[in-house]
Design a protein around this motif. Structure first.
Motif, PDB file in Angstrom:
ATOM      1  N   ILE A   1      -5.079  -3.164  -9.071  1.00 32.03           N
ATOM      2  CA  ILE A   1      -4.928  -2.060  -8.250  1.00 32.03           C
ATOM      3  C   ILE A   1      -6.299  -1.691  -7.645  1.00 32.03           C
ATOM      4  O   ILE A   1      -7.272  -1.389  -8.256  1.00 32.03           O
ATOM      5  CB  ILE A   1      -4.240  -0.851  -9.057  1.00 32.03           C
ATOM      6  N   TYR A   2      -6.090  -1.324  -6.286  1.00 31.57           N
ATOM      7  CA  TYR A   2      -7.226  -0.811  -5.627  1.00 31.57           C
ATOM      8  C   TYR A   2      -7.103   0.434  -4.954  1.00 31.57           C
ATOM      9  O   TYR A   2      -5.895   0.895  -4.968  1.00 31.57           O
ATOM     10  CB  TYR A   2      -7.524  -1.889  -4.300  1.00 31.57           C
ATOM     11  N   GLY A   3      -8.130   1.072  -4.984  1.00 33.89           N
ATOM     12  CA  GLY A   3      -7.948   2.725  -4.357  1.00 33.89           C
ATOM     13  C   GLY A   3      -8.913   3.003  -2.957  1.00 33.89           C
ATOM     14  O   GLY A   3      -9.854   2.206  -2.833  1.00 33.89           O
TER      15      GLY A   3
ATOM     16  N   TRP B   1     -11.517  -0.744   0.479  1.00 32.92           N
ATOM     17  CA  TRP B   1     -10.759  -0.701  -0.776  1.00 32.92           C
ATOM     18  C   TRP B   1     -11.688  -0.908  -1.977  1.00 32.92           C
ATOM     19  O   TRP B   1     -12.669  -1.876  -2.073  1.00 32.92           O
ATOM     20  CB  TRP B   1      -9.756  -1.603  -0.830  1.00 32.92           C
TER      21      TRP B   1
ATOM     22  N   THR C   1     -12.836   6.071 -13.362  1.00 36.89           N
ATOM     23  CA  THR C   1     -12.267   5.626 -11.941  1.00 36.89           C
ATOM     24  C   THR C   1     -12.479   6.673 -11.199  1.00 36.89           C
ATOM     25  O   THR C   1     -12.189   8.080 -11.393  1.00 36.89           O
ATOM     26  CB  THR C   1     -10.835   5.236 -12.358  1.00 36.89           C
TER      27      THR C   1
ATOM     28  N   THR D   1       0.754  -1.176  -0.057  1.00 36.53           N
ATOM     29  CA  THR D   1      -0.035  -0.002   0.190  1.00 36.53           C
ATOM     30  C   THR D   1       1.045   1.098   0.177  1.00 36.53           C
ATOM     31  O   THR D   1       1.970   1.356   0.539  1.00 36.53           O
ATOM     32  CB  THR D   1      -0.804  -0.050   1.183  1.00 36.53           C
TER      33      THR D   1
ATOM     34  N   TYR E   1      -5.179   6.795  -1.679  1.00 37.11           N
ATOM     35  CA  TYR E   1      -4.365   5.858  -1.369  1.00 37.11           C
ATOM     36  C   TYR E   1      -4.435   4.301  -2.432  1.00 37.11           C
ATOM     37  O   TYR E   1      -5.627   4.448  -2.915  1.00 37.11           O
ATOM     38  CB  TYR E   1      -4.665   5.166  -0.115  1.00 37.11           C
ATOM     39  N   LEU E   2      -3.536   3.821  -2.902  1.00 36.17           N
ATOM     40  CA  LEU E   2      -3.486   2.799  -3.742  1.00 36.17           C
ATOM     41  C   LEU E   2      -2.900   1.489  -3.181  1.00 36.17           C
ATOM     42  O   LEU E   2      -1.832   1.430  -2.336  1.00 36.17           O
ATOM     43  CB  LEU E   2      -2.616   3.087  -5.113  1.00 36.17           C
ATOM     44  N   ARG E   3      -3.340   0.302  -3.431  1.00 38.31           N
ATOM     45  CA  ARG E   3      -2.940  -0.859  -3.242  1.00 38.31           C
ATOM     46  C   ARG E   3      -2.728  -1.733  -4.315  1.00 38.31           C
ATOM     47  O   ARG E   3      -3.552  -2.096  -5.122  1.00 38.31           O
ATOM     48  CB  ARG E   3      -4.080  -1.539  -2.184  1.00 38.31           C
ATOM     49  N   TRP E   4      -1.626  -2.271  -4.449  1.00 45.07           N
ATOM     50  CA  TRP E   4      -0.942  -3.173  -5.663  1.00 45.07           C
ATOM     51  C   TRP E   4      -1.106  -4.648  -5.383  1.00 45.07           C
ATOM     52  O   TRP E   4      -0.490  -4.885  -4.224  1.00 45.07           O
ATOM     53  CB  TRP E   4       0.095  -2.644  -6.054  1.00 45.07           C
TER      54      TRP E   4
END
Length: 410
Positions: A324-326, A339, A378, A290, A383-386
């Motif tokens: 990819i989540y935000g 997320w 989008t 994250t 914040y992003l989560r890969w």
């Protein structure tokens, strides 16, 4: 002393044996040279010649004559006005592959047998008619449209031929064409973009070229690139949440290769160890990490720079499939409730999945970085989560050289 004498005798015998083999080989070679008879007649021609039409060519099948003087079989043919090709194959084959044609017209082909004394048989002449060439097949599938900062192209290459897709643009608005990029691929399908253009109408054009310099028609469109700006990497930083795999691997006496290495603007072929690298000892898949963009953005696209070097791109722990989540307010417990999935992505290899990575692959992934677009609509995120679900080498850890993002600040 006896053992020393025994060893010395063995060495002597080995030297004698090697000398004998050398002399035998030399005599054999001389005999082979003597076997070539300059007075021998030309070999008989091939017989029972048949062909199968292929895209941009044909495959010839024939019967090889029984002749001790025969060295190889060749086909001579013109692929265009004034351009002659010659294809050869050994006497142990019964097939010749003709390629390089750009049209589907009838063409004359002459097939010869050639002796060890270089004498040629009388030609067997036949007419072939190629199928539509790969440059034209691919061109028919091209779709070009505006994208963030430029134009994008998608295509299908059903022949899986090695082709170049050339993108040009009118640099002055007065018909002064300049190359924007040339994309090489033999994959069955693909996509690429050209970027760095202002949000004013630009005339783009594209065509396909093969290794014989055959060219397709040209598709030209006036497109208006969408607005975007590159996000400030200095604002980006790691967010450490429970369940994240974000501890950097330590190797070669270097400091831990943590997330911050993805945002230091260091990438390319000369920076193979400057990357975020998770720990092999804590291997698991899928795994995720994250990070904070620094503020909220409408995201348009991102670049994923693959790790360089012989253990980097398109192998080992290089991410192949990922999500990819935000979020704008991530749960502190590391759960997924806060997320939103922004996109599911698959890394693309221009030379094809099965091939050994090429220089074109390296330029595409390591030097230029691989482009990905976020889907239209989008929602704004900070914040992003890969989440990596698969690597190119099926490793249970990952490495990433650099990530860059584009979009619009709220």
């Amino acid at each position: 002393m006896n053992s020393i004498k025994y060893l010395s005798m063995n060495r002597h015998h080995i030297l004698v044996l090697l000398l004998g083999l050398f002399l035998w080989s030399s005599c054999k070679e001389k005999n082979m040279l003597l076997y070539t008879d300059d007075n021998a007649p030309a070999p008989k021609p091939v017989s029972n010649v048949q062909f199968i039409r292929t895209p941009g060519g044909s495959k010839l099948y024939y019967k090889v004559p029984a002749d001790n003087n025969l060295l190889y079989v060749k086909a001579v043919y013109d692929i265009s006005q004034g351009v002659t090709r010659e294809t050869k194959t050994s006497i142990h084959q019964d097939t010749l592959v003709l390629e390089g044609y750009a049209d589907t017209l009838e063409h004359e082909v002459k097939v010869y047998t050639v002796g060890k004394n270089k004498k040629e048989s009388d030609p067997v002449t036949l007419k072939i008619r190629p199928l539509t060439a790969p440059v034209h097949n691919l061109f028919k599938t091209i779709e070009m449209k505006e994208t963030f900062g430029g134009a994008s192209i998608t295509f299908q290459n059903k022949d899986e031929a090695a082709l170049a897709i050339v993108m040009i643009y009118d640099s002055t608005g007065q018909g002064d064409w300049a190359e924007a990029d040339t994309y090489h691929s033999k994959a069955p399908k693909g996509a690429f973009s050209v970027r760095g253009f202002d949000t004013i109408p630009v005339k783009f054009a594209t065509y396909v070229r093969d290794r014989w310099n055959n060219k397709s028609d040209t598709l030209a469109l006036t497109l208006k690139p969408l607005f975007e700006t590159k996000l400030d990497r200095t604002l980006m930083k790691e967010v450490s949440l429970p369940t994240d795999e974000n501890i950097g691997h330590v190797f070669s006496g270097l400091s831990p290769r943590n997330i911050n290495f993805m945002f230091n603007n260091v990438f390319g072929t000369g920076s193979t160890n400057d990357c975020f690298h998770t720990r092999p000892a804590a291997a698991k898949m899928p795994q995720w990490f994250t990070f904070d963009l620094g503020q909220q953005y409408n995201l348009s696209r991102f670049k994923f720079y693959h790790r360089g070097g012989s253990s980097g791109y398109y192998r080992g722990a290089d991410p192949k499939r990922f999500e990819i989540y935000g979020s704008n307010s991530p749960n502190a417990d590391g759960s997924w409730d806060s997320w939103t999935l922004l996109g599911t992505f698959t890394s693309f290899k221009p030379s094809g999945d099965a091939a050994t990575p090429t220089k074109e692959d390296e330029e595409f992934a390591v030097t230029n970085g691989e482009d990905f677009d976020f889907p239209p609509g989008t929602p704004p995120m900070r914040y992003l989560r890969w989440k990596t679900t698969e690597t190119w080498g099926n490793s249970q850890y990952i490495y990433i050289a650099e990530l860059m993002f584009w979009g619009a600040k709220l």
